[in-house]
Write an enzyme that holds these catalytic residues in place. Structure first.
Site, PDB file in Angstrom:
ATOM      1  N   THR A 257      -7.923  -1.818   7.607  1.00  0.00           N
ATOM      2  CA  THR A 257      -8.142  -0.693   6.710  1.00  0.00           C
ATOM      3  C   THR A 257      -9.566  -0.815   6.155  1.00  0.00           C
ATOM      4  OG1 THR A 257      -7.050  -2.116   5.110  1.00  0.00           O
ATOM      5  CG2 THR A 257      -5.754  -0.313   5.985  1.00  0.00           C
ATOM      6  N   ASP A 258      -9.960   0.099   5.272  1.00  0.00           N
ATOM      7  CA  ASP A 258     -11.291   0.040   4.661  1.00  0.00           C
ATOM      8  C   ASP A 258     -11.376  -1.142   3.691  1.00  0.00           C
ATOM      9  OD1 ASP A 258     -12.392   2.163   6.022  1.00  0.00           O
ATOM     10  OD2 ASP A 258     -11.566   3.643   4.644  1.00  0.00           O
TER      11      ASP A 258
ATOM     12  N   ASP B 270      -1.241 -12.449   6.082  1.00  0.00           N
ATOM     13  CA  ASP B 270      -2.604 -12.043   5.756  1.00  0.00           C
ATOM     14  C   ASP B 270      -3.547 -12.580   6.842  1.00  0.00           C
ATOM     15  OD1 ASP B 270      -5.115 -11.612   4.712  1.00  0.00           O
ATOM     16  OD2 ASP B 270      -4.773 -12.700   2.844  1.00  0.00           O
ATOM     17  N   GLY B 271      -4.306 -11.682   7.442  1.00  0.00           N
ATOM     18  CA  GLY B 271      -5.196 -12.058   8.529  1.00  0.00           C
ATOM     19  C   GLY B 271      -6.226 -13.102   8.114  1.00  0.00           C
TER      20      GLY B 271
ATOM     21  N   GLN C 197       0.807  -1.218   0.000  1.00  0.00           N
ATOM     22  CA  GLN C 197       0.000   0.000   0.000  1.00  0.00           C
ATOM     23  C   GLN C 197       0.842   1.270   0.000  1.00  0.00           C
ATOM     24  OE1 GLN C 197      -2.342  -0.819   3.513  1.00  0.00           O
ATOM     25  NE2 GLN C 197      -0.518  -1.640   4.510  1.00  0.00           N
TER      26      GLN C 197
ATOM     27  N   ASP D 177      -8.853  -4.752  13.375  1.00  0.00           N
ATOM     28  CA  ASP D 177      -8.452  -3.342  13.231  1.00  0.00           C
ATOM     29  C   ASP D 177      -7.906  -3.160  11.821  1.00  0.00           C
ATOM     30  OD1 ASP D 177      -7.695  -0.754  13.615  1.00  0.00           O
ATOM     31  OD2 ASP D 177      -6.020  -1.203  14.952  1.00  0.00           O
TER      32      ASP D 177
HETATM   33  N1  SAM Z   1      -7.677   2.500  12.851  1.00  0.00           N
HETATM   34  C1  SAM Z   1      -7.666   2.343  11.449  1.00  0.00           C
HETATM   35  C2  SAM Z   1      -8.971   2.587  10.768  1.00  0.00           C
HETATM   36  O1  SAM Z   1      -9.964   2.766  11.385  1.00  0.00           O
HETATM   37  O2  SAM Z   1      -9.001   2.614   9.534  1.00  0.00           O
HETATM   38  C3  SAM Z   1      -7.024   1.070  11.083  1.00  0.00           C
HETATM   39  C4  SAM Z   1      -5.556   1.135  11.361  1.00  0.00           C
HETATM   40  S1  SAM Z   1      -4.520  -0.162  11.112  1.00  0.00           S
HETATM   41  C5  SAM Z   1      -3.098   0.764  10.734  1.00  0.00           C
HETATM   42  C6  SAM Z   1      -5.027  -1.071   9.689  1.00  0.00           C
HETATM   43  C7  SAM Z   1      -4.022  -2.136   9.375  1.00  0.00           C
HETATM   44  O3  SAM Z   1      -4.632  -3.228   8.718  1.00  0.00           O
HETATM   45  C8  SAM Z   1      -2.892  -1.667   8.462  1.00  0.00           C
HETATM   46  O4  SAM Z   1      -1.682  -1.655   9.175  1.00  0.00           O
HETATM   47  C9  SAM Z   1      -2.893  -2.685   7.302  1.00  0.00           C
HETATM   48  O5  SAM Z   1      -1.610  -3.009   6.855  1.00  0.00           O
HETATM   49  C10 SAM Z   1      -3.598  -3.850   7.958  1.00  0.00           C
HETATM   50  N2  SAM Z   1      -4.210  -4.809   7.029  1.00  0.00           N
HETATM   51  C11 SAM Z   1      -4.915  -4.542   5.895  1.00  0.00           C
HETATM   52  N3  SAM Z   1      -5.299  -5.686   5.309  1.00  0.00           N
HETATM   53  C12 SAM Z   1      -4.863  -6.716   6.089  1.00  0.00           C
HETATM   54  C13 SAM Z   1      -4.958  -8.140   6.004  1.00  0.00           C
HETATM   55  N4  SAM Z   1      -5.586  -8.751   4.994  1.00  0.00           N
HETATM   56  N5  SAM Z   1      -4.386  -8.872   6.996  1.00  0.00           N
HETATM   57  C14 SAM Z   1      -3.740  -8.269   8.033  1.00  0.00           C
HETATM   58  N6  SAM Z   1      -3.608  -6.935   8.142  1.00  0.00           N
HETATM   59  C15 SAM Z   1      -4.162  -6.151   7.193  1.00  0.00           C
END
Ligand code: SAM
Length: 289
Positions: A160-161, A140-141, A33, A158
């Site tokens: 991303t969108d 990957d979660g 990203q 927690d």
């Molecule tokens: N508080 C924020 C919000 O409301 O949008 C979210 C913050 S946090 C930094 C989101 C995290 O999700 C990011 O660090 C991103 O790299 C992670 N992420 C996105 N897709 C993911 C996935 N498939 N598996 C694990 N982590 C993921």
């Protein structure tokens, strides 16, 4: 005098929020990203991923306290917590404030987010990243949830969108994997966006959650840096109703917890939804797919 520079959030189609930039700390494209990390006079450090505000050092406590403390205090006996995403470490910090939590597994897809969060957000995540109870996996979660044989009392998404790598974290298949990873009495809480500006995404996630969990709800909070009104967090459980326990029990359970947003009264009140959010939730669940 030169014009101030602004960093504009581009996540929403019909609305843009800009932050004045007093310093650029990082502008990067990782394999996963686009990362922007800047300083702003009001919000402190501001992190955007793919043009969407993720966290600011001034108001992160609001979202992180509500995501961590509501399910943990409602559960009352949680020991093992899974965090998916949350690379900035702010959520882990809140979870680890509970001495009864013995193990936190955090699965974050992007090692670089964790790496620079350590460097730039130490004011709120240093205690988490040095806590031996925290185990970080870079993965990957969704894949983790589909394959792990570990079980958890509370699972916090927690993310991303629902675009890019985060999209998979809002699907029915993912929620099905999460249900498998929950112990009896367990609770899943998900980041469900801003219903006013992300109505379709909110409804899709609520519908998917409701197709997997017997008990689904959502609760709200107000984040100054997330423009567009209330933010929603989803609640999924096989057997735990978010209307329990009452304020007296929550007061007792949270008596030693230092918070700046969470109170037992806010906890209860957060489940009282404004009509437009309630209607969207009801409509989402009513659509049979
Ligand atoms: N508080 C924020 C919000 O409301 O949008 C979210 C913050 S946090 C930094 C989101 C995290 O999700 C990011 O660090 C991103 O790299 C992670 N992420 C996105 N897709 C993911 C996935 N498939 N598996 C694990 N982590 C993921």
């Amino acid at each position: 005098m030169s014009e101030p520079r602004w960093l504009t959030e581009t996540a929403f189609a019909n609305m843009r929020l800009s932050f004045e930039v007093t310093r650029v700390l990082r502008e990067d494209q990782t394999p996963q990203q686009r990362i922007d990390l800047i300083e702003n006079p009001l919000f402190g450090k501001v992190l955007m991923l793919d043009g969407a505000t993720q966290v600011t050092s001034a108001d992160e406590f609001i979202y992180h306290e509500m995501m961590a403390h509501v399910p943990i205090l409602a559960h009352g006996a949680a020991r093992d917590v899974l965090i998916i995403g949350g690379g900035d470490g702010g959520l882990a910090e809140e979870v680890l404030k509970h001495p009864a939590i013995t193990r936190v597994v955090q699965v974050e897809i992007d090692a670089q987010v964790v790496e620079f969060a350590r460097e730039h957000f130490a004011e709120f995540n240093a205690s988490a990243f040095t806590d031996p109870r925290l185990h970080i996996e870079i993965a990957d979660g969704a894949e983790f949830a589909a394959t792990t044989d570990q079980r958890f009392d509370v699972i916090l998404i927690d993310s991303t969108d629902p675009i890019g790598p985060g999209a998979v974290l809002f699907t029915k298949a993912f929620y099905t994997s999460l249900r498998r990873c929950l112990r009896p009495g367990g609770i899943v809480v998900t980041q469900n966006g801003i219903p006013f500006v992300q109505r379709d995404e909110f409804m899709d996630a609520m519908r998917n959650l409701a197709q997997v969990f017997q008990i689904t709800e959502c609760y709200v909070l107000a984040m100054p840096s997330y423009a567009g009104g209330h933010m929603a967090l989803g609640w999924g459980s096989v057997d735990r109703d978010p209307r329990e326990p009452d304020v007296d029990v929550l007061t007792q359970r949270s008596s030693a917890l230092a918070t700046r947003y969470y109170t037992p009264e806010v906890h209860r009140a957060a489940f009282a939804l404004p009509r437009y959010i309630l209607d969207a939730r009801i409509a989402a669940i009513a659509i049979d797919r």
